[in-house]
Design a protein around this motif. Structure first.
Motif, PDB file in Angstrom:
ATOM      1  N   VAL A   1       0.849  -1.200   0.000  1.00  0.00           N
ATOM      2  CA  VAL A   1       0.000   0.000   0.000  1.00  0.00           C
ATOM      3  C   VAL A   1       0.885   1.250   0.000  1.00  0.00           C
ATOM      4  O   VAL A   1       0.659   2.197  -0.764  1.00  0.00           O
ATOM      5  CB  VAL A   1      -0.944   0.017   1.218  1.00  0.00           C
ATOM      6  CG1 VAL A   1      -1.683   1.341   1.297  1.00  0.00           C
ATOM      7  CG2 VAL A   1      -1.931  -1.125   1.136  1.00  0.00           C
ATOM      8  N   ALA A   2       1.919   1.206   0.835  1.00  0.00           N
ATOM      9  CA  ALA A   2       2.852   2.341   0.861  1.00  0.00           C
ATOM     10  C   ALA A   2       3.500   2.505  -0.509  1.00  0.00           C
ATOM     11  O   ALA A   2       3.656   3.625  -1.008  1.00  0.00           O
ATOM     12  CB  ALA A   2       3.907   2.119   1.934  1.00  0.00           C
ATOM     13  N   GLY A   3       3.855   1.383  -1.124  1.00  0.00           N
ATOM     14  CA  GLY A   3       4.471   1.431  -2.452  1.00  0.00           C
ATOM     15  C   GLY A   3       3.533   2.020  -3.486  1.00  0.00           C
ATOM     16  O   GLY A   3       3.942   2.773  -4.373  1.00  0.00           O
ATOM     17  N   LYS A   4       2.246   1.704  -3.365  1.00  0.00           N
ATOM     18  CA  LYS A   4       1.260   2.240  -4.315  1.00  0.00           C
ATOM     19  C   LYS A   4       1.235   3.768  -4.230  1.00  0.00           C
ATOM     20  O   LYS A   4       1.153   4.465  -5.247  1.00  0.00           O
ATOM     21  CB  LYS A   4      -0.117   1.664  -4.015  1.00  0.00           C
ATOM     22  CG  LYS A   4      -1.218   2.132  -4.942  1.00  0.00           C
ATOM     23  CD  LYS A   4      -2.483   1.314  -4.724  1.00  0.00           C
ATOM     24  CE  LYS A   4      -3.591   1.700  -5.680  1.00  0.00           C
ATOM     25  NZ  LYS A   4      -4.162   3.015  -5.407  1.00  0.00           N
ATOM     26  N   LEU A   5       1.319   4.272  -3.002  1.00  0.00           N
ATOM     27  CA  LEU A   5       1.299   5.731  -2.848  1.00  0.00           C
ATOM     28  C   LEU A   5       2.562   6.368  -3.431  1.00  0.00           C
ATOM     29  O   LEU A   5       2.500   7.464  -4.007  1.00  0.00           O
ATOM     30  CB  LEU A   5       1.125   6.108  -1.377  1.00  0.00           C
ATOM     31  CG  LEU A   5      -0.257   5.740  -0.817  1.00  0.00           C
ATOM     32  CD1 LEU A   5      -0.347   6.060   0.656  1.00  0.00           C
ATOM     33  CD2 LEU A   5      -1.366   6.462  -1.591  1.00  0.00           C
ATOM     34  N   ILE A   6       3.698   5.673  -3.309  1.00  0.00           N
ATOM     35  CA  ILE A   6       4.928   6.174  -3.925  1.00  0.00           C
ATOM     36  C   ILE A   6       4.763   6.203  -5.450  1.00  0.00           C
ATOM     37  O   ILE A   6       5.138   7.173  -6.118  1.00  0.00           O
ATOM     38  CB  ILE A   6       6.136   5.267  -3.579  1.00  0.00           C
ATOM     39  CG1 ILE A   6       6.342   5.198  -2.077  1.00  0.00           C
ATOM     40  CG2 ILE A   6       7.402   5.754  -4.269  1.00  0.00           C
ATOM     41  CD1 ILE A   6       6.658   6.512  -1.447  1.00  0.00           C
ATOM     42  N   TRP A   7       4.175   5.154  -5.967  1.00  0.00           N
ATOM     43  CA  TRP A   7       3.885   5.087  -7.406  1.00  0.00           C
ATOM     44  C   TRP A   7       3.065   6.300  -7.834  1.00  0.00           C
ATOM     45  O   TRP A   7       3.358   6.958  -8.830  1.00  0.00           O
ATOM     46  CB  TRP A   7       3.133   3.775  -7.708  1.00  0.00           C
ATOM     47  CG  TRP A   7       2.582   3.659  -9.084  1.00  0.00           C
ATOM     48  CD1 TRP A   7       1.342   4.025  -9.505  1.00  0.00           C
ATOM     49  CD2 TRP A   7       3.263   3.149 -10.240  1.00  0.00           C
ATOM     50  NE1 TRP A   7       1.192   3.775 -10.840  1.00  0.00           N
ATOM     51  CE2 TRP A   7       2.355   3.227 -11.315  1.00  0.00           C
ATOM     52  CE3 TRP A   7       4.534   2.617 -10.461  1.00  0.00           C
ATOM     53  CZ2 TRP A   7       2.688   2.810 -12.605  1.00  0.00           C
ATOM     54  CZ3 TRP A   7       4.860   2.198 -11.745  1.00  0.00           C
ATOM     55  CH2 TRP A   7       3.947   2.301 -12.795  1.00  0.00           C
ATOM     56  N   GLN A   8       2.044   6.610  -7.048  1.00  0.00           N
ATOM     57  CA  GLN A   8       1.174   7.733  -7.404  1.00  0.00           C
ATOM     58  C   GLN A   8       1.886   9.076  -7.217  1.00  0.00           C
ATOM     59  O   GLN A   8       1.766   9.971  -8.055  1.00  0.00           O
ATOM     60  CB  GLN A   8      -0.105   7.694  -6.560  1.00  0.00           C
ATOM     61  CG  GLN A   8      -1.011   6.551  -6.936  1.00  0.00           C
ATOM     62  CD  GLN A   8      -2.317   6.517  -6.167  1.00  0.00           C
ATOM     63  OE1 GLN A   8      -2.779   5.468  -5.779  1.00  0.00           O
ATOM     64  NE2 GLN A   8      -2.915   7.672  -5.932  1.00  0.00           N
ATOM     65  N   LYS A   9       2.624   9.186  -6.140  1.00  0.00           N
ATOM     66  CA  LYS A   9       3.256  10.454  -5.828  1.00  0.00           C
ATOM     67  C   LYS A   9       4.244  10.861  -6.917  1.00  0.00           C
ATOM     68  O   LYS A   9       4.382  12.041  -7.244  1.00  0.00           O
ATOM     69  CB  LYS A   9       3.966  10.351  -4.483  1.00  0.00           C
ATOM     70  CG  LYS A   9       4.653  11.612  -4.041  1.00  0.00           C
ATOM     71  CD  LYS A   9       4.920  11.606  -2.536  1.00  0.00           C
ATOM     72  CE  LYS A   9       5.850  12.732  -2.174  1.00  0.00           C
ATOM     73  NZ  LYS A   9       7.257  12.302  -2.128  1.00  0.00           N
ATOM     74  N   ASN A  10       4.923   9.863  -7.482  1.00  0.00           N
ATOM     75  CA  ASN A  10       5.936  10.173  -8.490  1.00  0.00           C
ATOM     76  C   ASN A  10       5.395  10.149  -9.907  1.00  0.00           C
ATOM     77  O   ASN A  10       6.150  10.296 -10.864  1.00  0.00           O
ATOM     78  CB  ASN A  10       7.117   9.219  -8.346  1.00  0.00           C
ATOM     79  CG  ASN A  10       7.903   9.525  -7.090  1.00  0.00           C
ATOM     80  OD1 ASN A  10       8.708  10.438  -7.066  1.00  0.00           O
ATOM     81  ND2 ASN A  10       7.619   8.792  -6.018  1.00  0.00           N
ATOM     82  N   ASN A  11       4.083   9.922 -10.017  1.00  0.00           N
ATOM     83  CA  ASN A  11       3.447   9.981 -11.322  1.00  0.00           C
ATOM     84  C   ASN A  11       4.090   9.013 -12.321  1.00  0.00           C
ATOM     85  O   ASN A  11       4.258   9.338 -13.496  1.00  0.00           O
ATOM     86  CB  ASN A  11       3.533  11.413 -11.859  1.00  0.00           C
ATOM     87  CG  ASN A  11       2.356  11.763 -12.722  1.00  0.00           C
ATOM     88  OD1 ASN A  11       1.582  10.877 -13.093  1.00  0.00           O
ATOM     89  ND2 ASN A  11       2.220  13.030 -13.054  1.00  0.00           N
ATOM     90  N   CYS A  12       4.466   7.823 -11.859  1.00  0.00           N
ATOM     91  CA  CYS A  12       5.120   6.835 -12.726  1.00  0.00           C
ATOM     92  C   CYS A  12       4.239   6.477 -13.925  1.00  0.00           C
ATOM     93  O   CYS A  12       4.737   6.150 -14.998  1.00  0.00           O
ATOM     94  CB  CYS A  12       5.427   5.570 -11.945  1.00  0.00           C
ATOM     95  SG  CYS A  12       6.271   5.882 -10.388  1.00  0.00           S
ATOM     96  N   VAL A  13       2.910   6.549 -13.719  1.00  0.00           N
ATOM     97  CA  VAL A  13       1.980   6.093 -14.751  1.00  0.00           C
ATOM     98  C   VAL A  13       2.030   6.966 -16.005  1.00  0.00           C
ATOM     99  O   VAL A  13       1.525   6.581 -17.052  1.00  0.00           O
ATOM    100  CB  VAL A  13       0.542   6.030 -14.175  1.00  0.00           C
ATOM    101  CG1 VAL A  13      -0.102   7.408 -14.137  1.00  0.00           C
ATOM    102  CG2 VAL A  13      -0.307   5.037 -14.934  1.00  0.00           C
ATOM    103  N   SER A  14       2.659   8.141 -15.916  1.00  0.00           N
ATOM    104  CA  SER A  14       2.723   8.979 -17.107  1.00  0.00           C
ATOM    105  C   SER A  14       3.640   8.379 -18.180  1.00  0.00           C
ATOM    106  O   SER A  14       3.500   8.699 -19.348  1.00  0.00           O
ATOM    107  CB  SER A  14       3.209  10.381 -16.755  1.00  0.00           C
ATOM    108  OG  SER A  14       2.118  11.169 -16.365  1.00  0.00           O
ATOM    109  N   CYS A  15       4.583   7.557 -17.773  1.00  0.00           N
ATOM    110  CA  CYS A  15       5.450   6.917 -18.766  1.00  0.00           C
ATOM    111  C   CYS A  15       5.205   5.417 -18.851  1.00  0.00           C
ATOM    112  O   CYS A  15       5.243   4.835 -19.924  1.00  0.00           O
ATOM    113  CB  CYS A  15       6.911   7.167 -18.432  1.00  0.00           C
ATOM    114  SG  CYS A  15       7.351   8.902 -18.559  1.00  0.00           S
ATOM    115  N   HIS A  16       4.983   4.780 -17.704  1.00  0.00           N
ATOM    116  CA  HIS A  16       4.808   3.330 -17.657  1.00  0.00           C
ATOM    117  C   HIS A  16       3.339   2.971 -17.681  1.00  0.00           C
ATOM    118  O   HIS A  16       2.481   3.811 -17.421  1.00  0.00           O
ATOM    119  CB  HIS A  16       5.395   2.771 -16.366  1.00  0.00           C
ATOM    120  CG  HIS A  16       6.883   2.830 -16.320  1.00  0.00           C
ATOM    121  ND1 HIS A  16       7.670   1.887 -16.940  1.00  0.00           N
ATOM    122  CD2 HIS A  16       7.730   3.705 -15.745  1.00  0.00           C
ATOM    123  CE1 HIS A  16       8.946   2.184 -16.723  1.00  0.00           C
ATOM    124  NE2 HIS A  16       9.013   3.298 -16.012  1.00  0.00           N
TER     125      HIS A  16
END
Ligand code: HEM
Ligand code: HEM
Lengths: 448, 110
Positions: free
Chosen positions: B15-30
């Protein structure tokens, strides 16, 4: 009841709707400039930029949803009064709603530019701002419902359809203000905006607008149009709702969604057919239009064209599970996204905004020609840009998904297509700025 | 109709990792599950292909990204990186009905 609107602005709602439409057009102009920077960033190594690509992309996607939303809010107020021939329940609320929606929309873009966000695709801003957008949508829904209820005898199908569309926009966004731990639920809920806003809620507001436009401009008669409208709206809702399944294939949902998503997506296409039929009927019935209506029609017909091709046919192709298995998540999707989201929704909102903002004026022949030129440039730009993306997607599918090549190796080979996309995007931006300029001029002339 | 059951309950670290994923906006490239940006690989099953240590190192000591000469991959600190990789490991347990195709070959290559 059925007389066309006179050139004097009769209703406060119609004056208020102008600020929504003008803001929408400005944000649209901003969008293509931001997008062009992003597209350049992808083909030029180490391009310095104040906003990193990932946040630029987030702003671009936010704009893609929100300028059509703001434009739609204006259009719905305008065409509700035109359709019902009376004032909305509360002009004051409509004014407040404008400030609420603008405040929160600009907050989303401002914070994203500062690299603060929530990292969900299409909903990248902080959840609190989406709650603000929900507030604006609540004001809109309430105002529209009250407007309808003040004279229950005279609820027309077009007015009802637009109202239901607005309520759906609210209901679908609301769950997206929550942060989910479960990644599957997170993905699934996101598509209530990514898919259901576009393919159901906006479909309803647009259909209502087109019907009203035809009726008030005398292009078609009321009975002809109203005969189909409720059926069309119901099909759009059913098809849209379960068609969401075509985004649920591989996200951890049970396999039933493969069947449900693909079969029900077929239903989604029926209302599009009816829309085309309605448009065709409208066009056939009357020959002479004034220039203002003609320019609106140019925009509207562009929308109908992409609704059939880029949205429905391409969408249906992508929906076939065996096709989607390979093409999912490639540039092919991006090609479809641009053709469908701008092509069908963007153009229809621009048509509405132009019509609203030019109310009470008539373009000169030169202005009319300039407007048509802008629409043509936009179309060519969009087609070049999207074809480049579709071609890139085909190649990517082949190299990455079929041959199993490493992603980055395959991606580096797509550069020529991405350069072509920049060229198409440049054209698109020119068309965008030109059209926005003419709309702006029309606004200034009629701004008393 | 909506049965979004997880294969197992999501661990706190993920869950903590998911928030890191969101915070860094990884989904914009991956992408995850194929949804997201088009600039970088899908990460739904990345932990099949790469080891945990490799992934954490990659995120902490972010390398220069091809074809750039200077621009680096966004970097995370050690704890964030561990949480994020834990999230990716969790995602890998979600059944995706045979998507993506050709996964075997990707594994062989790496
Ligand atoms: C006005 C109509 C439409 C709009 C605005 C629209 C917009 C979009 C957008 C923005 C995406 C990208 C989503 C993402 O990146 O995750 C998308 C994907 C998709 N659309 Fe549409 N669409 C429309 C109509 C349709 C129709 C009618 C169908 C099918 C009958 C369809 C089928 C699909 C499918 C299957 C995908 C997923 C592609 C993939 O797996 O990567 N669309 N659409
Ligand atoms: C000058 C014109 C435009 C250019 C150059 C452009 C460029 C881009 C770029 C670079 C991306 C990111 C793709 C990636 O991750 O690799 C993107 C995504 C996207 N753009 Fe545009 N864009 C333009 C106009 C528009 C317009 C007018 C709309 C809609 C109103 C729009 C809607 C979208 C959507 C929905 C996506 C996400 C696609 C997906 O996830 O499948 N774009 N665009």
């Amino acid at each position: 009841m059925n007389q066309s609107i006179t050139s004097k602005q009769q209703f406060l709602a119609q004056i208020i709707s102008r600020r929504y439409c003008l803001s929408a057009v400005c944000l649209f102009a901003l969008q293509s400039v931001v997008a062009l920077m992003g597209a350049l960033d992808l083909v030029i190594s180490d391009l310095p930029s104040p906003i990193p690509f990932e946040y630029g992309r987030a702003i671009h996607l936010g704009l893609a949803d929100f300028w059509p939303l703001i434009g739609t809010m204006g259009m719905v107020y305008f065409f509700m009064t035109a359709e019902l021939n009376r004032e909305i329940h509360s002009p004051r609320l409509a004014r407040w709603q404008y400030w609420v929606v603008m405040l929160f929309t600009l907050s989303i873009f401002g914070t994203l530019a500062l690299r603060l966000g929530n990292g969900r695709e299409f909903l990248e801003g902080k959840p609190i701002f989406y709650l603000g957008i929900c507030l604006a949508l609540t004001l809109a829904s309430y105002n529209l419902i009250r407007t309808l209820l003040t004279d229950r005898q005279n609820i027309t199908p077009a007015a009802a359809t637009m109202t239901v569309g607005m309520i759906f926009l609210l209901l679908l966004l609301l769950p997206n203000t929550i942060t989910f731990n479960n990644p599957i639920v997170d993905e699934a809920t996101k598509f209530w905006v990514v898919h259901l806003w576009e393919e159901m809620a906006f479909e309803l507001t647009s259909v209502g607008f087109i019907a009203t436009f035809f009726i008030v401009s005398g292009l078609a008669n009321r009975t002809q149009i109203e005969k189909w409208l409720y059926l069309e709206a119901s099909l759009a809702i059913i098809g849209g709702l379960y068609g969401t399944g075509h985004h649920y294939y591989w996200i951890g949902f049970p396999a039933i969604w493969l069947i449900l998503g693909s079969l029900v997506s077929l239903v989604e296409v029926i209302p599009v057919g009816m829309l085309v039929h309605m448009t065709y009927k409208g066009l056939k019935s009357k020959e002479i239009h004034n220039r203002r209506e003609k320019l609106t029609l140019w925009l509207l017909l562009s929308s109908v064209f992409y609704h059939v091709t880029g949205a429905s046919l391409l969408g249906l192709f992508l929906t076939i599970p065996w096709v989607n298995l390979y093409m999912h998540g490639t540039y092919f999707t991006s090609g479809h996204a641009h053709l469908a989201l701008f092509g069908s929704l963007g153009f229809v909102v621009l048509a509405g905004c132009y019509y609203v903002l030019s109310q009470g004026s008539e373009p000169t022949l030169q202005e009319y020609k300039g407007g048509v030129l802008a629409v043509i440039i936009l179309n060519i730009g969009l087609i070049i840009m999207s074809s480049a993306l579709l071609a890139a997607g085909l190649k990517e599918t082949y190299l990455w998904r079929i041959l199993g090549m490493d992603f980055m190796d395959a991606h580096l080979l797509l550069n020529p297509y991405l350069i072509l996309r920049v060229l198409g995007g440049t054209m698109f931006t020119l068309g965008d700025l030109l059209l926005s300029w003419y709309i702006f001029k029309a606004w200034r002339e009629t701004n008393l | 109709m909506i049965s979004a059951k997880l294969p197992s309950s999501i661990p706190e670290q993920a869950v903590a990792g998911k928030l890191i994923w969101q915070k860094n906006n990884c989904v914009s490239c991956h992408t995850l599950f194929g949804h997201g940006g088009y600039e970088a690989d899908d990460l739904t099953h990345i932990t099949d292909a790469e080891t945990t240590e490799y992934l954490i190192d990659f995120l902490v000591e972010a390398p220069v990204m091809r074809p750039h000469k200077y621009a680096r991959h966004p970097a995370l600190d050690q704890i964030d990186a561990e949480n994020l990789v834990n999230y990716l490991e969790f995602l890998n347990t979600i059944p995706t009905l045979g998507w993506p195709p050709q996964q075997e070959q990707v594994e062989d290559d790496s």
